[in-house]
Design a protein around this motif. Sequence first.
Motif, PDB file in Angstrom:
ATOM      1  N   TYR A 128      25.924  11.785  15.223  1.00  0.00           N
ATOM      2  CA  TYR A 128      26.093  12.528  16.472  1.00  0.00           C
ATOM      3  C   TYR A 128      27.520  12.444  17.005  1.00  0.00           C
ATOM      4  CZ  TYR A 128      21.161  13.562  16.530  1.00  0.00           C
ATOM      5  OH  TYR A 128      19.918  14.055  16.198  1.00  0.00           O
ATOM      6  N   LEU A 129      28.240  11.372  16.678  1.00  0.00           N
ATOM      7  CA  LEU A 129      29.668  11.343  16.998  1.00  0.00           C
ATOM      8  C   LEU A 129      30.398  12.425  16.216  1.00  0.00           C
ATOM      9  CD1 LEU A 129      30.489   7.509  17.028  1.00  0.00           C
ATOM     10  CD2 LEU A 129      30.779   9.090  18.952  1.00  0.00           C
ATOM     11  N   SER A 130      30.035  12.567  14.949  1.00  0.00           N
ATOM     12  CA  SER A 130      30.679  13.555  14.084  1.00  0.00           C
ATOM     13  C   SER A 130      30.341  14.975  14.516  1.00  0.00           C
ATOM     14  CB  SER A 130      30.253  13.324  12.633  1.00  0.00           C
ATOM     15  OG  SER A 130      30.855  14.248  11.767  1.00  0.00           O
ATOM     16  N   VAL A 131      29.075  15.185  14.893  1.00  0.00           N
ATOM     17  CA  VAL A 131      28.642  16.522  15.316  1.00  0.00           C
ATOM     18  C   VAL A 131      29.340  16.943  16.600  1.00  0.00           C
ATOM     19  CG1 VAL A 131      26.675  17.816  16.234  1.00  0.00           C
ATOM     20  CG2 VAL A 131      26.409  16.445  14.167  1.00  0.00           C
ATOM     21  N   SER A 132      29.464  15.991  17.547  1.00  0.00           N
ATOM     22  CA  SER A 132      30.013  16.335  18.863  1.00  0.00           C
ATOM     23  C   SER A 132      31.535  16.326  18.899  1.00  0.00           C
ATOM     24  CB  SER A 132      29.473  15.368  19.924  1.00  0.00           C
ATOM     25  OG  SER A 132      29.832  14.033  19.605  1.00  0.00           O
ATOM     26  N   SER A 133      32.154  15.472  18.079  1.00  0.00           N
ATOM     27  CA  SER A 133      33.621  15.405  18.064  1.00  0.00           C
ATOM     28  C   SER A 133      34.068  15.075  16.648  1.00  0.00           C
ATOM     29  CB  SER A 133      34.134  14.352  19.048  1.00  0.00           C
ATOM     30  OG  SER A 133      33.587  13.093  18.764  1.00  0.00           O
ATOM     31  N   GLY A 134      34.116  16.071  15.817  1.00  0.00           N
ATOM     32  CA  GLY A 134      34.361  15.885  14.395  1.00  0.00           C
ATOM     33  C   GLY A 134      35.685  15.251  14.036  1.00  0.00           C
ATOM     34  N   LYS A 135      36.607  15.119  15.003  1.00  0.00           N
ATOM     35  CA  LYS A 135      37.922  14.565  14.697  1.00  0.00           C
ATOM     36  C   LYS A 135      37.993  13.050  14.904  1.00  0.00           C
ATOM     37  CE  LYS A 135      40.389  18.846  15.821  1.00  0.00           C
ATOM     38  NZ  LYS A 135      41.455  19.475  16.648  1.00  0.00           N
ATOM     39  N   THR A 136      36.956  12.461  15.498  1.00  0.00           N
ATOM     40  CA  THR A 136      36.978  11.022  15.748  1.00  0.00           C
ATOM     41  C   THR A 136      36.828  10.254  14.437  1.00  0.00           C
ATOM     42  OG1 THR A 136      35.963  11.322  17.925  1.00  0.00           O
ATOM     43  CG2 THR A 136      35.858   9.121  16.964  1.00  0.00           C
ATOM     44  N   PRO A 137      37.809   9.420  14.053  1.00  0.00           N
ATOM     45  CA  PRO A 137      37.672   8.621  12.829  1.00  0.00           C
ATOM     46  C   PRO A 137      36.541   7.602  12.991  1.00  0.00           C
ATOM     47  CG  PRO A 137      39.959   8.700  13.569  1.00  0.00           C
ATOM     48  CD  PRO A 137      39.125   9.227  14.690  1.00  0.00           C
ATOM     49  N   ILE A 138      35.696   7.497  11.977  1.00  0.00           N
ATOM     50  CA  ILE A 138      34.545   6.591  12.020  1.00  0.00           C
ATOM     51  C   ILE A 138      34.564   5.711  10.781  1.00  0.00           C
ATOM     52  CG2 ILE A 138      32.030   6.427  12.073  1.00  0.00           C
ATOM     53  CD1 ILE A 138      32.020   9.287  13.262  1.00  0.00           C
ATOM     54  N   THR A 139      34.402   4.411  10.987  1.00  0.00           N
ATOM     55  CA  THR A 139      34.234   3.470   9.881  1.00  0.00           C
ATOM     56  C   THR A 139      32.849   2.852   9.999  1.00  0.00           C
ATOM     57  OG1 THR A 139      36.594   2.945   9.762  1.00  0.00           O
ATOM     58  CG2 THR A 139      35.067   1.369   8.779  1.00  0.00           C
ATOM     59  N   LEU A 140      32.074   2.950   8.941  1.00  0.00           N
ATOM     60  CA  LEU A 140      30.711   2.432   8.933  1.00  0.00           C
ATOM     61  C   LEU A 140      30.660   1.228   7.997  1.00  0.00           C
ATOM     62  CD1 LEU A 140      27.899   3.140  10.119  1.00  0.00           C
ATOM     63  CD2 LEU A 140      27.494   4.522   8.085  1.00  0.00           C
ATOM     64  N   LEU A 141      30.240   0.076   8.535  1.00  0.00           N
ATOM     65  CA  LEU A 141      30.176  -1.164   7.758  1.00  0.00           C
ATOM     66  C   LEU A 141      28.731  -1.606   7.574  1.00  0.00           C
ATOM     67  CD1 LEU A 141      32.924  -3.266   9.630  1.00  0.00           C
ATOM     68  CD2 LEU A 141      33.250  -1.830   7.606  1.00  0.00           C
ATOM     69  N   ASP A 142      28.413  -2.092   6.386  1.00  0.00           N
ATOM     70  CA  ASP A 142      27.099  -2.693   6.160  1.00  0.00           C
ATOM     71  C   ASP A 142      27.195  -3.608   4.945  1.00  0.00           C
ATOM     72  OD1 ASP A 142      24.004  -1.946   7.140  1.00  0.00           O
ATOM     73  OD2 ASP A 142      24.155  -2.897   5.171  1.00  0.00           O
ATOM     74  N   ALA A 143      26.578  -4.775   5.046  1.00  0.00           N
ATOM     75  CA  ALA A 143      26.664  -5.753   3.964  1.00  0.00           C
ATOM     76  C   ALA A 143      25.828  -5.364   2.758  1.00  0.00           C
ATOM     77  CB  ALA A 143      26.231  -7.128   4.472  1.00  0.00           C
ATOM     78  N   ALA A 144      24.727  -4.635   2.993  1.00  0.00           N
ATOM     79  CA  ALA A 144      23.788  -4.352   1.905  1.00  0.00           C
ATOM     80  C   ALA A 144      23.739  -2.888   1.496  1.00  0.00           C
ATOM     81  CB  ALA A 144      22.387  -4.818   2.305  1.00  0.00           C
ATOM     82  N   GLY A 145      24.417  -2.006   2.224  1.00  0.00           N
ATOM     83  CA  GLY A 145      24.378  -0.593   1.897  1.00  0.00           C
ATOM     84  C   GLY A 145      23.495   0.184   2.855  1.00  0.00           C
ATOM     85  N   PRO A 146      23.582   1.518   2.833  1.00  0.00           N
ATOM     86  CA  PRO A 146      22.794   2.347   3.753  1.00  0.00           C
ATOM     87  C   PRO A 146      21.289   2.189   3.532  1.00  0.00           C
ATOM     88  CG  PRO A 146      24.536   3.617   2.680  1.00  0.00           C
ATOM     89  CD  PRO A 146      24.460   2.312   1.969  1.00  0.00           C
ATOM     90  N   ALA A 147      20.550   2.153   4.632  1.00  0.00           N
ATOM     91  CA  ALA A 147      19.079   2.118   4.596  1.00  0.00           C
ATOM     92  C   ALA A 147      18.549   1.002   3.700  1.00  0.00           C
ATOM     93  CB  ALA A 147      18.527   3.471   4.144  1.00  0.00           C
ATOM     94  N   ALA A 148      19.195  -0.167   3.745  1.00  0.00           N
ATOM     95  CA  ALA A 148      18.828  -1.249   2.829  1.00  0.00           C
ATOM     96  C   ALA A 148      17.604  -2.031   3.281  1.00  0.00           C
ATOM     97  CB  ALA A 148      20.006  -2.213   2.664  1.00  0.00           C
ATOM     98  N   CYS A 149      17.325  -2.030   4.575  1.00  0.00           N
ATOM     99  CA  CYS A 149      16.202  -2.839   5.059  1.00  0.00           C
ATOM    100  C   CYS A 149      15.122  -1.916   5.635  1.00  0.00           C
ATOM    101  CB  CYS A 149      16.693  -3.865   6.075  1.00  0.00           C
ATOM    102  SG  CYS A 149      15.535  -5.232   6.356  1.00  0.00           S
ATOM    103  N   SER A 150      14.783  -2.068   6.909  1.00  0.00           N
ATOM    104  CA  SER A 150      13.681  -1.288   7.487  1.00  0.00           C
ATOM    105  C   SER A 150      13.903   0.211   7.377  1.00  0.00           C
ATOM    106  CB  SER A 150      13.489  -1.672   8.959  1.00  0.00           C
ATOM    107  OG  SER A 150      13.113  -3.022   9.081  1.00  0.00           O
ATOM    108  N   SER A 151      15.151   0.649   7.481  1.00  0.00           N
ATOM    109  CA  SER A 151      15.435   2.085   7.453  1.00  0.00           C
ATOM    110  C   SER A 151      15.217   2.701   6.080  1.00  0.00           C
ATOM    111  CB  SER A 151      16.874   2.348   7.914  1.00  0.00           C
ATOM    112  OG  SER A 151      17.033   1.974   9.264  1.00  0.00           O
ATOM    113  N   GLY A 152      14.914   1.879   5.081  1.00  0.00           N
ATOM    114  CA  GLY A 152      14.593   2.413   3.768  1.00  0.00           C
ATOM    115  C   GLY A 152      13.182   2.109   3.330  1.00  0.00           C
TER     116      GLY A 152
END
Length: 424
Positions: free
Chosen positions: A17-41
Motif C-alpha cells: 500500500y505504500l507502493s500503491v499510494s506513493s510509488g516513489k518511496t524507497p522501500i527495504t523489506l527485511l526478513d530472516a526466513a523469507g516471505p510468508a515463511a511462518c503463519s503467512s504461508g
Amino acid sequence: MVVIVGAGVAGVATAYYLSVSSGKTPITLLDAAGPAACSSGKAGAFITNRPPSFRRGIGKGNNVDDKRRFLFEKSFELHEELAKDLSLESFCRVHNYRTIQTKETNADDKNDISFDDPEDTLHSWLTSLGENEGAKPLSGAAALLDPAELTNAMLEKVLSQGNCCFRQANISGLELDSSGRFIKGIQLENSEDGSESKPIVIEEDEAVVIALGPWSCRIEDWLGIPMPIEGVLSTSLIYQDGIPASDSGTAFFFDEDSNGCHLEVFGRKDRSLYVSGCGESQVIGTRCLRSTERPSPNVDCPPDATRASAARASLEKAGYDHRYSTDISEGNPQPDTTQACLRPMTPDNVPIVGKLLDNAYIATGGGPWGITWGPLMGQSLASLINDDGDPPIRLGLLSHKRFDTLVYRTLLKSRSFPGVSATT
C-alpha cells in the motif's frame, strides 16, 4: 526510505500500500526466513466479514465489540479487492459455512463405503456434514484463500515497481538517537559465514516498521516499550487432490471432542482439504521469544505429532476415511502435509497497529485472524506513514499504549509469561 522488518502478510501489505499510494518511496523489506515463511504461508486463511464468537480467540467469551466488528467487515472488503487486483487463483467464496455438533461414528460403519471413485465419496462426506442435524449455518459472507499466494503476489507487485528491494537478514537490535524519539539505526546479525553485517542507517525523515509476528515482543528489549505478545504453536494438516474442483469452498467448525480437538475443516478451491483446530496448542511465552534461545521460523516450530494424530482420529470419528484423499494403491493414510505456525497473540486478542516513536511503527498480534486483518493493518500503516488523511481504521483503539494502563500492568504482572522450549 521505509524499512519494513518482517515479510509476513502485514509487513508485505504495508509495502504494497505504500507502493500503491506513493510509488516513489524507497522501500527495504527485511526478513530472516523469507516471505510468508511462518503463519503467512501456513494458515488456513478463512476470511469472514463477521467475527464468529463461537470460536476461542475472539474476546475470550466477551461480546463482540465495535472495533473487532469493524476489523472483520473492512478486512473482507479489502480481501475481495486484492483477489481481483492480484488475480488470486486460490480465492473463493464459501458456500457452505457451518458449525458442526460433534457426532462420533463407529469406524466399522465405513467398511461398506465403495472407493471406486473416492473423489465422489469425499464430496458426499462434505455434503453430509452440511446436512448433519447438528449443523448450524453461520451468518455473514466468508471466503478461503492461500495466504502464501496472497503474500507473494503483493510482494511481486511491489518489486515490479522498482522502488523496493527484499533482503534476507535477521535484525539484532534497534539504535535510538539521543532524544529517544527516533530510531537511527537497525543492527543486523552477522551472516552465516561469520562476516560482519553493517547496520542500516535511518534518518529522522525515514521510517521503520516492525511486523515480526510473535517476535515483535523483542521491541521491549530494543525500545523499552511493553509488548506483551505470546506465540501460539498450532498444528495443521493438508490433504491434496481430494475433493472435486470447485469455484467455491466449504468451511466447517466442529465442537470440541473427546480427543481435545475442535476441528476446522476447509474444502479449498485447489482441491485440497485443510484441517486445523488440532487442540492443545502450545504457548511460547514472551520471555522465551525475547531470549537468545527463541525459536526460529520453520527451524524450531515443528508440528506436534501427538496433536496431528489426534486430529486424524477426530476426522475418522466424524465419518471421514483417510482413503478419500489418498492414492489407494499406495495405501498411505497420512496427510500430504503436516505443519505448524506460530501465531502472535495479545492479551485481549486484538492486534497492535500504530506508531511507536516519531519514525517507528508496528503491525502485529493478529492471532487466529492475522491473515484476515493483515492487509487492513498494512493499509492503515501506509496511510499513517504517508500522512495522507485518516487511516481506514481508528488506530487509537489498536495502540500499544492500551497495555500501559493500571489494569493491564496489573494483568501482565500477574502473568508469568514462562519461557518454554518450542520443541517440547
